[in-house]
Scaffold this motif. Structure first.
Motif, PDB file in Angstrom:
ATOM      1  N   LYS A  47      -3.388  -3.724 -39.132  1.00  0.00           N
ATOM      2  CA  LYS A  47      -4.713  -4.116 -38.700  1.00  0.00           C
ATOM      3  C   LYS A  47      -5.169  -3.045 -37.557  1.00  0.00           C
ATOM      4  O   LYS A  47      -6.309  -3.025 -37.740  1.00  0.00           O
ATOM      5  CB  LYS A  47      -4.307  -5.266 -37.407  1.00  0.00           C
ATOM      6  N   MET A  48      -4.534  -2.023 -37.220  1.00  0.00           N
ATOM      7  CA  MET A  48      -4.952  -1.042 -36.578  1.00  0.00           C
ATOM      8  C   MET A  48      -5.195   0.285 -37.258  1.00  0.00           C
ATOM      9  O   MET A  48      -5.321   1.352 -36.832  1.00  0.00           O
ATOM     10  CB  MET A  48      -4.222  -0.799 -35.201  1.00  0.00           C
TER      11      MET A  48
ATOM     12  N   ALA B  40      -9.962  -6.943 -33.784  1.00  0.00           N
ATOM     13  CA  ALA B  40      -8.586  -6.379 -34.222  1.00  0.00           C
ATOM     14  C   ALA B  40      -7.692  -7.034 -33.239  1.00  0.00           C
ATOM     15  O   ALA B  40      -6.501  -7.440 -33.430  1.00  0.00           O
ATOM     16  CB  ALA B  40      -8.441  -5.031 -34.487  1.00  0.00           C
ATOM     17  N   LEU B  41      -7.980  -6.869 -31.880  1.00  0.00           N
ATOM     18  CA  LEU B  41      -6.912  -7.113 -30.692  1.00  0.00           C
ATOM     19  C   LEU B  41      -6.774  -8.665 -30.838  1.00  0.00           C
ATOM     20  O   LEU B  41      -5.749  -9.319 -30.561  1.00  0.00           O
ATOM     21  CB  LEU B  41      -7.496  -6.828 -29.554  1.00  0.00           C
ATOM     22  N   SER B  61      -4.377  -3.688 -25.564  1.00  0.00           N
ATOM     23  CA  SER B  61      -5.442  -2.400 -25.706  1.00  0.00           C
ATOM     24  C   SER B  61      -4.684  -1.151 -24.945  1.00  0.00           C
ATOM     25  O   SER B  61      -4.521  -0.137 -25.683  1.00  0.00           O
ATOM     26  CB  SER B  61      -6.850  -2.757 -25.170  1.00  0.00           C
ATOM     27  N   LEU B  64      -1.540  -0.107 -26.820  1.00  0.00           N
ATOM     28  CA  LEU B  64      -1.617   0.618 -28.031  1.00  0.00           C
ATOM     29  C   LEU B  64      -2.323   2.040 -27.868  1.00  0.00           C
ATOM     30  O   LEU B  64      -1.844   3.031 -28.500  1.00  0.00           O
ATOM     31  CB  LEU B  64      -2.708  -0.076 -28.996  1.00  0.00           C
ATOM     32  N   ILE B  72      -7.204   5.048 -30.757  1.00  0.00           N
ATOM     33  CA  ILE B  72      -6.829   4.133 -31.752  1.00  0.00           C
ATOM     34  C   ILE B  72      -7.826   3.160 -32.393  1.00  0.00           C
ATOM     35  O   ILE B  72      -8.164   2.737 -33.318  1.00  0.00           O
ATOM     36  CB  ILE B  72      -5.480   3.621 -31.446  1.00  0.00           C
ATOM     37  N   LEU B  73      -8.662   2.384 -31.170  1.00  0.00           N
ATOM     38  CA  LEU B  73      -9.443   1.435 -31.448  1.00  0.00           C
ATOM     39  C   LEU B  73     -10.667   1.887 -32.386  1.00  0.00           C
ATOM     40  O   LEU B  73     -11.133   1.231 -33.087  1.00  0.00           O
ATOM     41  CB  LEU B  73      -9.732   0.538 -30.359  1.00  0.00           C
ATOM     42  N   SER B  76      -9.927   2.639 -35.870  1.00  0.00           N
ATOM     43  CA  SER B  76     -10.181   1.368 -36.493  1.00  0.00           C
ATOM     44  C   SER B  76     -11.599   1.043 -36.840  1.00  0.00           C
ATOM     45  O   SER B  76     -12.102   0.378 -37.858  1.00  0.00           O
ATOM     46  CB  SER B  76      -9.353   0.269 -35.806  1.00  0.00           C
TER      47      SER B  76
END
Lengths: 191, 188
Positions: A47-48, B40-41, B61, B64, B72-73, B76
């Motif tokens: 997902k990430m 995504a979270l 968050s 990660l 990272i976010l 994505s």
């Protein structure tokens, strides 16, 4: 509303004990659907958009449990197992007592531990050479691996087992032991 | 679809200031694709059987980012931009400088801000019930949310926007500001 499974079987075992062979046999002879702790971690990594390496899985597992509690994955996987609508559910990849938190209170949960003599397990790992470097592994490396954070908690998790399978013999002997256990639990073969 | 023809708007604003409203308007009127950092979270939290409330989102968050890097976010989201087949993309909920470093490299990225008074935002958050727990929150607790690390950097980012929409008024007043901006940019 899907039905609760009749039986949930949890599997825990030391490296090279033959847990995969046991799981495969149960699947083939008795059916059932499998849930793995690693599936949840893989889902998160995918997902990430992160690489699904073993290293990433360990880092993710450690940080999630630190932040959200030791039994986080236990509850997640138990919820999925209970909603699955299957009569037999196998939960694979139990490694620590925290993984069992959500399952132990369930009357239809049984834990099967798989183990074998360390020297035999060492030989098996070398023979199958599944991961890079395993074929040339030394006895010392093997012992060190047993102390890795993901492996060192397995013996303690195994103390909660309802059944212990010492897998020191042949594959046939393993199958026979599994059949005995499944008979006691009350599960019939399929097909 | 060539990357250089895609226009990307990042929307910055304090909680309940109207980011989602703006993103939805762009989706509907200008056929934008909406990407959210929190999607995504939320997906991950749901899979882990955790309530996808703001508190858990912030914790996840942080976990990660700590283990896998600050960006990272945004990595994505960047993949989401690359996969998108639309030529206007809205990123709802940009909060940190690190988040947009990656997007600034895109040829047509613009940071848009939205502002509303705290009391207005508080009232709106109670009415929409978007995230679990929002309807029962006190004004004090709501203001505390503004102090969290994610929102402090929001304030800093607001100073770097191309425009800040004032959303203290009605929907129509907000939409007119957006239409005027789009026209001024020559995008319609």
């Amino acid at each position: 509303m899907s039905q609760s499974p009749s039986i949930i079987i949890g599997l825990v075992g030391t490296p090279g004990s033959g847990k995969s062979a046991l799981t495969e046999y149960i699947n083939k002879a008795y059916g059932g659907v499998q849930f793995r702790f690693s599936d949840f971690l893989l889902h998160v990594l995918k997902k990430m958009n992160l690489e699904t390496t073993r290293d990433n899985m360990i880092r993710l597992s450690v940080s999630l449990r630190n932040e959200f509690g030791e039994d986080l994955l236990s509850h997640a996987i138990a919820a999925e197992a209970l909603q699955s609508g299957e009569s037999l559910v196998l939960v694979d990849g139990i490694r620590r007592p925290g993984d069992l938190t959500a399952f132990r209170p369930l009357p239809n949960f049984r834990l099967i531990a798989v183990n074998a003599d360390p020297k035999l397990r060492f030989e098996r790992i070398k023979r199958r050479g599944e991961k890079a470097g395993e074929m040339d592994m030394s006895w010392e490396s093997f012992l060190n691996e047993e102390k890795a954070p993901t492996e060192v908690t397995i013996p303690e998790a195994m103390t909660f087992a309802n059944y212990v399978v010492m897998n020191d013999g042949s594959l046939e002997e393993l199958h026979a032991k599994v059949d005995e256990i499944m008979k006691e639990i009350g599960i019939e073969k399929i097909g | 679809m060539s990357e250089s023809s895609k226009i990307v708007f990042g929307i910055v604003g304090m909680p309940s200031s109207g980011k989602g409203t703006i993103a939805a308007y762009f989706e509907e009127k200008y056929h934008a694709e909406k990407l959210r950092f929190s999607s995504a979270l939320t997906d991950v939290l749901n899979r882990l059987e955790l309530e996808p409330d703001r508190d858990h989102q912030i914790k996840l968050s942080e976990v990660l980012r700590e283990k896998f890097g600050e960006d990272i976010l945004s990595r994505s989201i960047k993949i989401g931009i690359e996969k998108s087949e639309r030529n206007l993309i809205i990123i709802d909920g940009v909060r940190r400088e690190g988040d947009i470093e990656m997007f600034r490299a895109l040829p047509n990225f613009h940071l848009l801000g939205v502002r509303a008074d705290a009391e207005v935002r508080y009232k709106r958050s109670k009415n929409r019930g978007e995230k679990p727990g929002e309807e029962h929150m006190s004004f004090e607790d709501f203001q505390k949310l503004d102090q969290r690390s994610t929102e402090v950097s929001t304030q800093q980012l607001l100073e770097k926007t191309s425009i800040i929409f004032d959303n203290n008024g009605s929907f129509e007043e907000l939409y007119k500001q957006i239409d005027d901006y789009v026209a001024a940019m020559g995008l319609n």
